[in-house]
Scaffold this motif. Structure first.
Motif, PDB file in Angstrom:
ATOM      1  N   GLN A 223       0.690  -1.290   0.062  1.00 11.48           N
ATOM      2  CA  GLN A 223      -0.018  -0.082  -0.106  1.00 11.48           C
ATOM      3  C   GLN A 223       1.048   1.258  -0.043  1.00 11.48           C
ATOM      4  O   GLN A 223       1.977   1.047   0.572  1.00 11.48           O
ATOM      5  CB  GLN A 223      -0.855   0.069   1.205  1.00 11.48           C
ATOM      6  N   VAL A 224       0.243   2.399  -0.738  1.00 15.42           N
ATOM      7  CA  VAL A 224       1.039   3.762  -0.691  1.00 15.42           C
ATOM      8  C   VAL A 224       0.837   4.333   0.683  1.00 15.42           C
ATOM      9  O   VAL A 224      -0.177   4.242   1.198  1.00 15.42           O
ATOM     10  CB  VAL A 224       0.336   4.386  -1.707  1.00 15.42           C
ATOM     11  N   THR A 225       1.962   5.052   1.163  1.00 14.64           N
ATOM     12  CA  THR A 225       2.002   5.520   2.555  1.00 14.64           C
ATOM     13  C   THR A 225       2.029   7.266   2.370  1.00 14.64           C
ATOM     14  O   THR A 225       1.242   7.706   3.194  1.00 14.64           O
ATOM     15  CB  THR A 225       2.944   5.007   3.425  1.00 14.64           C
ATOM     16  N   ARG A 226       2.666   7.627   1.113  1.00 18.00           N
ATOM     17  CA  ARG A 226       2.962   8.913   1.045  1.00 18.00           C
ATOM     18  C   ARG A 226       2.809   9.099  -0.494  1.00 18.00           C
ATOM     19  O   ARG A 226       3.272   8.520  -1.171  1.00 18.00           O
ATOM     20  CB  ARG A 226       4.120   9.421   1.904  1.00 18.00           C
ATOM     21  N   VAL A 227       2.256  10.473  -0.773  1.00 19.89           N
ATOM     22  CA  VAL A 227       2.516  10.981  -2.396  1.00 19.89           C
ATOM     23  C   VAL A 227       2.816  12.417  -2.419  1.00 19.89           C
ATOM     24  O   VAL A 227       2.879  13.147  -1.444  1.00 19.89           O
ATOM     25  CB  VAL A 227       1.056  10.703  -2.989  1.00 19.89           C
ATOM     26  N   TYR A 228       3.288  12.900  -3.501  1.00 25.62           N
ATOM     27  CA  TYR A 228       3.649  14.179  -3.879  1.00 25.62           C
ATOM     28  C   TYR A 228       3.277  14.280  -5.224  1.00 25.62           C
ATOM     29  O   TYR A 228       3.501  13.468  -6.068  1.00 25.62           O
ATOM     30  CB  TYR A 228       5.297  14.693  -3.873  1.00 25.62           C
ATOM     31  N   ALA A 229       2.340  15.397  -5.557  1.00 28.61           N
ATOM     32  CA  ALA A 229       1.610  15.159  -6.856  1.00 28.61           C
ATOM     33  C   ALA A 229       1.893  16.707  -7.474  1.00 28.61           C
ATOM     34  O   ALA A 229       1.755  17.854  -6.534  1.00 28.61           O
ATOM     35  CB  ALA A 229       0.225  15.022  -6.919  1.00 28.61           C
ATOM     36  N   THR A 230       1.633  16.941  -8.727  1.00 30.44           N
ATOM     37  CA  THR A 230       1.694  18.180  -9.449  1.00 30.44           C
ATOM     38  C   THR A 230       0.721  18.008 -10.479  1.00 30.44           C
ATOM     39  O   THR A 230       0.448  17.005 -10.916  1.00 30.44           O
ATOM     40  CB  THR A 230       3.175  18.575  -9.765  1.00 30.44           C
ATOM     41  N   ALA A 231       0.198  19.241 -11.073  1.00 32.80           N
ATOM     42  CA  ALA A 231      -0.799  19.218 -12.119  1.00 32.80           C
ATOM     43  C   ALA A 231      -0.315  20.447 -12.844  1.00 32.80           C
ATOM     44  O   ALA A 231      -0.074  21.598 -12.486  1.00 32.80           O
ATOM     45  CB  ALA A 231      -2.049  19.232 -11.350  1.00 32.80           C
TER      46      ALA A 231
ATOM     47  N   GLN B 260       3.756  11.196  -7.622  1.00 33.80           N
ATOM     48  CA  GLN B 260       4.933  10.328  -6.968  1.00 33.80           C
ATOM     49  C   GLN B 260       4.544   9.447  -5.816  1.00 33.80           C
ATOM     50  O   GLN B 260       3.928  10.324  -4.810  1.00 33.80           O
ATOM     51  CB  GLN B 260       6.137  11.264  -6.567  1.00 33.80           C
ATOM     52  N   ALA B 261       4.700   8.435  -5.787  1.00 35.65           N
ATOM     53  CA  ALA B 261       4.050   7.518  -4.615  1.00 35.65           C
ATOM     54  C   ALA B 261       5.241   6.644  -4.031  1.00 35.65           C
ATOM     55  O   ALA B 261       6.090   6.234  -4.760  1.00 35.65           O
ATOM     56  CB  ALA B 261       2.921   6.500  -4.853  1.00 35.65           C
ATOM     57  N   GLU B 262       5.044   6.603  -2.574  1.00 34.18           N
ATOM     58  CA  GLU B 262       5.728   5.746  -1.839  1.00 34.18           C
ATOM     59  C   GLU B 262       5.167   4.692  -1.122  1.00 34.18           C
ATOM     60  O   GLU B 262       4.106   4.861  -0.497  1.00 34.18           O
ATOM     61  CB  GLU B 262       6.547   6.618  -0.496  1.00 34.18           C
ATOM     62  N   TYR B 263       5.710   3.371  -1.361  1.00 33.39           N
ATOM     63  CA  TYR B 263       5.121   2.161  -0.629  1.00 33.39           C
ATOM     64  C   TYR B 263       5.575   1.986   0.887  1.00 33.39           C
ATOM     65  O   TYR B 263       6.711   2.449   0.965  1.00 33.39           O
ATOM     66  CB  TYR B 263       5.125   0.910  -1.550  1.00 33.39           C
ATOM     67  N   SER B 264       4.881   1.066   1.763  1.00 32.87           N
ATOM     68  CA  SER B 264       5.388   1.083   2.967  1.00 32.87           C
ATOM     69  C   SER B 264       6.462   0.282   2.891  1.00 32.87           C
ATOM     70  O   SER B 264       7.406   0.308   3.928  1.00 32.87           O
ATOM     71  CB  SER B 264       4.017   0.169   3.557  1.00 32.87           C
ATOM     72  N   ARG B 265       7.088  -0.744   1.897  1.00 31.93           N
ATOM     73  CA  ARG B 265       8.253  -1.361   2.076  1.00 31.93           C
ATOM     74  C   ARG B 265       9.226  -0.926   1.361  1.00 31.93           C
ATOM     75  O   ARG B 265      10.498  -1.492   1.106  1.00 31.93           O
ATOM     76  CB  ARG B 265       7.921  -3.029   1.630  1.00 31.93           C
ATOM     77  N   GLY B 266       9.114   0.474   0.877  1.00 37.41           N
ATOM     78  CA  GLY B 266      10.241   0.953   0.182  1.00 37.41           C
ATOM     79  C   GLY B 266      10.100   1.384  -1.500  1.00 37.41           C
ATOM     80  O   GLY B 266      10.971   2.166  -2.102  1.00 37.41           O
ATOM     81  N   ALA B 267       9.299   0.638  -2.124  1.00 39.11           N
ATOM     82  CA  ALA B 267       9.141   0.623  -3.352  1.00 39.11           C
ATOM     83  C   ALA B 267       8.684   2.072  -3.909  1.00 39.11           C
ATOM     84  O   ALA B 267       8.104   2.574  -2.957  1.00 39.11           O
ATOM     85  CB  ALA B 267       8.301  -0.321  -4.018  1.00 39.11           C
ATOM     86  N   THR B 268       8.797   2.613  -4.870  1.00 40.91           N
ATOM     87  CA  THR B 268       8.295   4.029  -5.338  1.00 40.91           C
ATOM     88  C   THR B 268       7.374   3.855  -6.601  1.00 40.91           C
ATOM     89  O   THR B 268       8.064   2.907  -7.298  1.00 40.91           O
ATOM     90  CB  THR B 268       9.296   5.041  -5.489  1.00 40.91           C
TER      91      THR B 268
END
Length: 344
Positions: free
Chosen positions: A191-199, A218-226
């Motif tokens: 699951q995704v834990t944090r995001v940063y987005a632009t438009a 841009q998404a960060e997953y709980s086990r470290g994947a992006t």
């Protein structure tokens, strides 16, 4: 186990017609009723359907009908949440078009109502039934931990300017990236834990449609994947297909790439050059087929047997939470944590 599933279609637009067509090929399904904000559209769809379903005036009429087992919600994105709550409280099974909702609080209420009622419910993230994507799920499970993913789903400008009358009440991310986020979460199994987005705004605003031309998350997953999720809907209508769709996922043990643009068919005439779409929806020898139909068939089987769908309402709620955080990030220009599920 019931012999037939009696279904009502709520919404008679493009997706309502797609669902009606897919359901019409199922021998254990009866499309019993259709309702729409515009009665004329509901009547037109009913007249096109072989089962001659009743046309009802409202969702209230559908939910009050004892001869309807399930509702298929194909209304605009922002209307899904309250409709799911009402349907669950009426004891109806629910198939809802993506996204699940466009509001986290509404998504939490819908999940709670669905689980309390014990009805079968599924968000129609049909990409899980695209054969290549399903195969990728099996392949990535052999490649170790996910490292980095990228998914784009970009539409031609036809979609927000001509296909949708409510494009100003959604965004390309809600409409397109919801598919890709569900798919990537499934492939990564996290699951995704944090995001940063632009438009970016401009082209569509100049045409009187107040929605971004493009969104990147841009998404960060709980086990470290992006992962990066890109959506846009300002491609020129001369592009050879309505959607440009591509997914790649690199893992510690290898990489999987999925390019859906051509879909194995190229068509050239004296006027156009195109890649006709066939993986999601097609009619094969007179019978509806493709990933869209297969996903709906899965929902029907779950309703008739009481089984839990492959796509849980909790996972669909998470997609809503990721996108809500992304839109908050667009406004704040800061990373945003994804909201956890509501306490029960």
């Amino acid at each position: 186990m019931a012999d037939k599933l009696r279904v009502a279609i709520v919404g008679a637009g493009i997706m309502g017609r797609g669902n009606a067509q897919a359901l019409s090929g199922e021998r254990d399904v009866v499309v019993a009723a259709i309702t729409s904000h515009t009665r004329a559209n509901a009547e037109a769809l009913a007249n096109d359907h072989k089962d001659a379903p009743r046309v009802l005036d409202s969702l209230d009429d559908v939910l009050a009908s004892k001869d309807i087992d399930a509702v298929v919600l194909t209304t605009p994105d922002h209307l899904h949440g309250d409709m799911m709550v009402r349907a669950a409280e009426a004891g109806k099974h629910i198939l809802v078009e993506k996204p699940f909702t466009t509001d986290v609080a509404e998504a939490d209420r819908a999940v709670a109502a669905i689980r309390k009622a014990g009805v079968v419910a599924m968000c129609l993230f049909n990409h899980r039934w695209v054969p290549a994507y399903a195969q990728a799920k099996d392949l990535t499970s052999q490649l170790g931990e996910a490292v980095v993913g990228y998914a784009r789903k970009n539409d031609t400008i036809y979609v927000p300017t001509k296909m949708l009358s409510w494009a100003d009440r959604t965004t390309s991310a809600w409409f397109l990236s919801s598919h890709d986020i569900d798919l990537m979460n499934w492939l990564v199994d996290d699951q995704v834990t944090r995001v940063y987005a632009t438009a970016r705004w401009g082209v569509l605003r100049e045409r009187g449609i107040d929605t971004p031309d493009a969104v990147q998350i841009q998404a960060e997953y709980s086990r470290g994947a992006t992962a990066t999720f890109e959506s846009a809907w300002v491609y020129p209508e001369t592009f050879p297909t309505m959607v440009d769709s591509y997914v790649t996922l690199a893992c510690e043990g290898g990489v999987v790439q999925l390019d859906r643009q051509k879909e194995n068919v190229v068509l050239a005439t004296h006027d156009t050059y195109a890649y006709p779409r066939n993986m999601l929806q097609r009619v094969l020898h007179g019978i509806p087929a493709g990933a869209y139909r297969d996903a709906i068939r899965h929902f029907v089987d779950c309703c008739l047997t009481g089984s839990e769908p492959l796509i849980s309402v909790e996972s669909s709620r998470h997609v809503t939470a990721v996108l809500a955080a992304a839109h908050e990030s667009i406004q704040s220009r800061q990373p945003v944590d994804v909201a956890p599920p509501a306490a029960t």
